[in-house]
Scaffold this active site. Sequence first.
Site, PDB file in Angstrom:
ATOM      1  N   TRP A   1       0.856  -1.194   0.000  1.00  0.00           N
ATOM      2  CA  TRP A   1       0.000   0.000   0.000  1.00  0.00           C
ATOM      3  C   TRP A   1       0.893   1.245   0.000  1.00  0.00           C
ATOM      4  O   TRP A   1       1.800   1.363   0.812  1.00  0.00           O
ATOM      5  CB  TRP A   1      -0.928   0.059   1.216  1.00  0.00           C
ATOM      6  CG  TRP A   1      -1.629   1.382   1.260  1.00  0.00           C
ATOM      7  CD1 TRP A   1      -2.644   1.797   0.452  1.00  0.00           C
ATOM      8  CD2 TRP A   1      -1.299   2.510   2.094  1.00  0.00           C
ATOM      9  NE1 TRP A   1      -2.973   3.108   0.742  1.00  0.00           N
ATOM     10  CE2 TRP A   1      -2.162   3.565   1.746  1.00  0.00           C
ATOM     11  CE3 TRP A   1      -0.353   2.717   3.102  1.00  0.00           C
ATOM     12  CZ2 TRP A   1      -2.116   4.820   2.358  1.00  0.00           C
ATOM     13  CZ3 TRP A   1      -0.302   3.964   3.721  1.00  0.00           C
ATOM     14  CH2 TRP A   1      -1.185   5.002   3.347  1.00  0.00           C
TER      15      TRP A   1
ATOM     16  N   GLU B   1      -2.939  -2.771  -2.575  1.00  0.00           N
ATOM     17  CA  GLU B   1      -4.104  -2.218  -1.871  1.00  0.00           C
ATOM     18  C   GLU B   1      -4.462  -0.826  -2.387  1.00  0.00           C
ATOM     19  O   GLU B   1      -3.663   0.102  -2.336  1.00  0.00           O
ATOM     20  CB  GLU B   1      -3.817  -2.159  -0.370  1.00  0.00           C
ATOM     21  CG  GLU B   1      -4.960  -1.574   0.448  1.00  0.00           C
ATOM     22  CD  GLU B   1      -4.644  -1.489   1.941  1.00  0.00           C
ATOM     23  OE1 GLU B   1      -3.527  -1.881   2.350  1.00  0.00           O
ATOM     24  OE2 GLU B   1      -5.512  -1.015   2.687  1.00  0.00           O
TER      25      GLU B   1
ATOM     26  N   LYS C   1      -6.839   2.754  -2.614  1.00  0.00           N
ATOM     27  CA  LYS C   1      -7.448   3.706  -1.676  1.00  0.00           C
ATOM     28  C   LYS C   1      -8.167   4.786  -2.471  1.00  0.00           C
ATOM     29  O   LYS C   1      -7.796   5.089  -3.605  1.00  0.00           O
ATOM     30  CB  LYS C   1      -6.372   4.312  -0.783  1.00  0.00           C
ATOM     31  CG  LYS C   1      -6.933   4.987   0.453  1.00  0.00           C
ATOM     32  CD  LYS C   1      -5.877   5.210   1.516  1.00  0.00           C
ATOM     33  CE  LYS C   1      -6.473   5.902   2.728  1.00  0.00           C
ATOM     34  NZ  LYS C   1      -5.554   6.043   3.839  1.00  0.00           N
TER      35      LYS C   1
ATOM     36  N   ASP D   1      -9.504  -2.853   1.065  1.00  0.00           N
ATOM     37  CA  ASP D   1      -9.699  -2.428   2.464  1.00  0.00           C
ATOM     38  C   ASP D   1     -11.103  -1.846   2.523  1.00  0.00           C
ATOM     39  O   ASP D   1     -11.430  -0.934   1.751  1.00  0.00           O
ATOM     40  CB  ASP D   1      -8.620  -1.383   2.805  1.00  0.00           C
ATOM     41  CG  ASP D   1      -8.703  -0.894   4.249  1.00  0.00           C
ATOM     42  OD1 ASP D   1      -9.813  -0.552   4.696  1.00  0.00           O
ATOM     43  OD2 ASP D   1      -7.648  -0.813   4.910  1.00  0.00           O
TER      44      ASP D   1
ATOM     45  N   HIS E   1     -11.818   1.916   2.205  1.00  0.00           N
ATOM     46  CA  HIS E   1     -11.228   2.690   1.109  1.00  0.00           C
ATOM     47  C   HIS E   1     -12.159   2.911  -0.071  1.00  0.00           C
ATOM     48  O   HIS E   1     -11.710   2.963  -1.219  1.00  0.00           O
ATOM     49  CB  HIS E   1      -9.939   2.006   0.633  1.00  0.00           C
ATOM     50  CG  HIS E   1      -8.845   2.064   1.639  1.00  0.00           C
ATOM     51  ND1 HIS E   1      -7.564   1.621   1.382  1.00  0.00           N
ATOM     52  CD2 HIS E   1      -8.813   2.543   2.898  1.00  0.00           C
ATOM     53  CE1 HIS E   1      -6.806   1.801   2.443  1.00  0.00           C
ATOM     54  NE2 HIS E   1      -7.541   2.359   3.381  1.00  0.00           N
TER      55      HIS E   1
ATOM     56  N   HIS F   1      -8.647  -6.185   3.792  1.00  0.00           N
ATOM     57  CA  HIS F   1      -8.369  -5.501   5.052  1.00  0.00           C
ATOM     58  C   HIS F   1      -9.709  -5.200   5.695  1.00  0.00           C
ATOM     59  O   HIS F   1     -10.459  -4.342   5.229  1.00  0.00           O
ATOM     60  CB  HIS F   1      -7.589  -4.197   4.818  1.00  0.00           C
ATOM     61  CG  HIS F   1      -6.122  -4.402   4.866  1.00  0.00           C
ATOM     62  ND1 HIS F   1      -5.209  -3.378   4.787  1.00  0.00           N
ATOM     63  CD2 HIS F   1      -5.388  -5.538   5.039  1.00  0.00           C
ATOM     64  CE1 HIS F   1      -3.993  -3.872   4.888  1.00  0.00           C
ATOM     65  NE2 HIS F   1      -4.070  -5.172   5.027  1.00  0.00           N
TER      66      HIS F   1
ATOM     67  N   ASP G   1     -12.741   8.644   7.922  1.00  0.00           N
ATOM     68  CA  ASP G   1     -11.681   7.764   8.412  1.00  0.00           C
ATOM     69  C   ASP G   1     -11.912   6.335   7.975  1.00  0.00           C
ATOM     70  O   ASP G   1     -13.037   5.847   7.973  1.00  0.00           O
ATOM     71  CB  ASP G   1     -11.604   7.837   9.938  1.00  0.00           C
ATOM     72  CG  ASP G   1     -10.454   6.983  10.464  1.00  0.00           C
ATOM     73  OD1 ASP G   1      -9.368   7.039   9.867  1.00  0.00           O
ATOM     74  OD2 ASP G   1     -10.657   6.245  11.433  1.00  0.00           O
TER      75      ASP G   1
ATOM     76  N   ASP H   1     -10.210   3.667   9.346  1.00  0.00           N
ATOM     77  CA  ASP H   1      -9.549   2.696  10.217  1.00  0.00           C
ATOM     78  C   ASP H   1     -10.069   2.609  11.646  1.00  0.00           C
ATOM     79  O   ASP H   1      -9.282   2.597  12.580  1.00  0.00           O
ATOM     80  CB  ASP H   1      -8.042   2.991  10.226  1.00  0.00           C
ATOM     81  CG  ASP H   1      -7.412   2.707   8.880  1.00  0.00           C
ATOM     82  OD1 ASP H   1      -7.452   1.545   8.456  1.00  0.00           O
ATOM     83  OD2 ASP H   1      -6.897   3.647   8.248  1.00  0.00           O
TER      84      ASP H   1
ATOM     85  N   ASP I   1      -7.251  -4.418   9.814  1.00  0.00           N
ATOM     86  CA  ASP I   1      -6.460  -3.186   9.683  1.00  0.00           C
ATOM     87  C   ASP I   1      -7.219  -2.014  10.307  1.00  0.00           C
ATOM     88  O   ASP I   1      -8.195  -1.547   9.741  1.00  0.00           O
ATOM     89  CB  ASP I   1      -6.175  -2.893   8.201  1.00  0.00           C
ATOM     90  CG  ASP I   1      -5.378  -1.604   8.028  1.00  0.00           C
ATOM     91  OD1 ASP I   1      -4.744  -1.149   8.998  1.00  0.00           O
ATOM     92  OD2 ASP I   1      -5.399  -1.036   6.915  1.00  0.00           O
TER      93      ASP I   1
HETATM   94  C1  RNT Z   1      -3.889   2.774   4.736  1.00  0.00           C
HETATM   95  C2  RNT Z   1      -4.008   1.351   4.383  1.00  0.00           C
HETATM   96  C3  RNT Z   1      -2.901   0.466   4.857  1.00  0.00           C
HETATM   97  C4  RNT Z   1      -2.411   0.820   6.227  1.00  0.00           C
HETATM   98  C5  RNT Z   1      -1.395  -0.147   6.780  1.00  0.00           C
HETATM   99  C6  RNT Z   1      -0.790   0.367   8.035  1.00  0.00           C
HETATM  100  O1  RNT Z   1      -5.002   3.491   4.450  1.00  0.00           O
HETATM  101  O2  RNT Z   1      -5.222   0.858   4.839  1.00  0.00           O
HETATM  102  O3  RNT Z   1      -3.275  -0.867   4.797  1.00  0.00           O
HETATM  103  O4  RNT Z   1      -3.476   0.931   7.123  1.00  0.00           O
HETATM  104  O5  RNT Z   1      -0.449  -0.428   5.854  1.00  0.00           O
HETATM  105 ZN    ZN Z   2      -5.528  -1.259   4.784  1.00  0.00          ZN
END
Ligand code: RNT
Ligand code: ZN
Length: 407
Positions: free
Chosen positions: A185, A226, A228, A260, A263, A287, A295, A297, A327
């Site tokens: 990523w 990955e 985003k 993820d 994202h 993820h 956000d 995460d 994640d």
């Molecule tokens: C960031 C991504 C990625 C990170 C990790 C720490 O938006 O989700 O996966 O969270 O690499």
């Molecule tokens: Zn991630």
Amino acid sequence: MSNVEKNYEIAKEMYAKIGVDTDKVLKTMKETPISIHCWQIDDLTGFENPNAVLSGGIQATGNAPGKPKNKQEYIENLNKALDLIPGAKKLALHAVYLENNGKKIERDEILPEHFKGWVDYAKDKKIGLDFNPTYFSHPLAEDGFTLSSKDEHVRKFWIEHGKRCRDIGEYFGKELGQKCITNHWIPDGYKDNTIDKMAPRLRLIDSLDQIFEKKMDWNHNTDSVESKLFGIGSESYVTGSHEFYTNYVTEKKNCILCMDVGHFHPTETVSSKISSYLAFGQELMLHVSRPVRWDSDHVVILDDETKALMAEIVRYDALDKVNIGTDFFDASINRIAATAIGGRNAKKALMLGLLEPTKELIKVEAEDNLTKRLALYEETKSMPFGLVWDMFCEMENVPKSDWINTF
Ligand code: RNT
Ligand code: ZN
């Protein structure tokens, strides 16, 4: 017979009536690993530099006490968290969690030997390892670009980092007899309206081609990329978008896609995308996270999307095609508890997926009995899932809900 066992027998009978074999579910739960990310424990600080400042458009906000002050405390806390998550596990590491014995080792110099301690740790715990290059929190990522940078020096540095990370992933896979997913990523993007969106993407294609040039046995190391949608400071443009990586993996076939769940656009769901990739036989990395407004995460909770995600994987019998990892990073609550809550919820969602009367639902759907499809699906929600979960925890020697009393 313990109360947990008695309760389980009742649940088993009830699930059997809708065609679900709970003993089989428990077996699958025991054997299906979820990859728990190592970075919730210390807000993604790692061991490279104890004063590291997180960059790359991601933030661990909050000021809860208990952030580990050294490696020993870190490991103690990690152990506590992993001990609260039942069933098979992997641990997902980031490159900044290397063991450098106090020496400065640059990201383009890291070697498998810097992760030998982690291999010993994984062998001892009988878990697998996944890996992540750290393309952020570094002076050469400060202008927001790494693998798609127009500065050749910067790009070369990160390409070398990516290559070395794959070697480390391969080392993990060989040593542990369980494949490592090395997930790439990058934070690259622009804050404001971008005119030439193409040039960084063409450079990213070239960088990835170089990183993945060396052929590896996929049973040792499989790379994922990955995507985003946006990050803090890259609100308007991200080089590695979902469409970019979807096309990259399809065209090049040298890595797999990582989605993820945080994202994507707010009403877009990863759960609804999975079947389209599986239809083409694609392997995936996930993820599991929780988006909240901007956000991506937050700690995983047992919400509809997490449940839908796992149900989709189970419905297509794709547990061997979809690699599941967590994640998130939240520094406002106890970090051990955060890891445990998210890990347990990912596992609970998986169990709910496995407890779904899929065969019956598919049958009534095929018969066009759409009324029964909805009725059965909704009635299933009040089945005694918690009793099966408690049995699983008891079998795995992991605390049931009483673990919360320690916090
Ligand atoms: C960031 C991504 C990625 C990170 C990790 C720490 O938006 O989700 O996966 O969270 O690499
Ligand atoms: Zn991630």
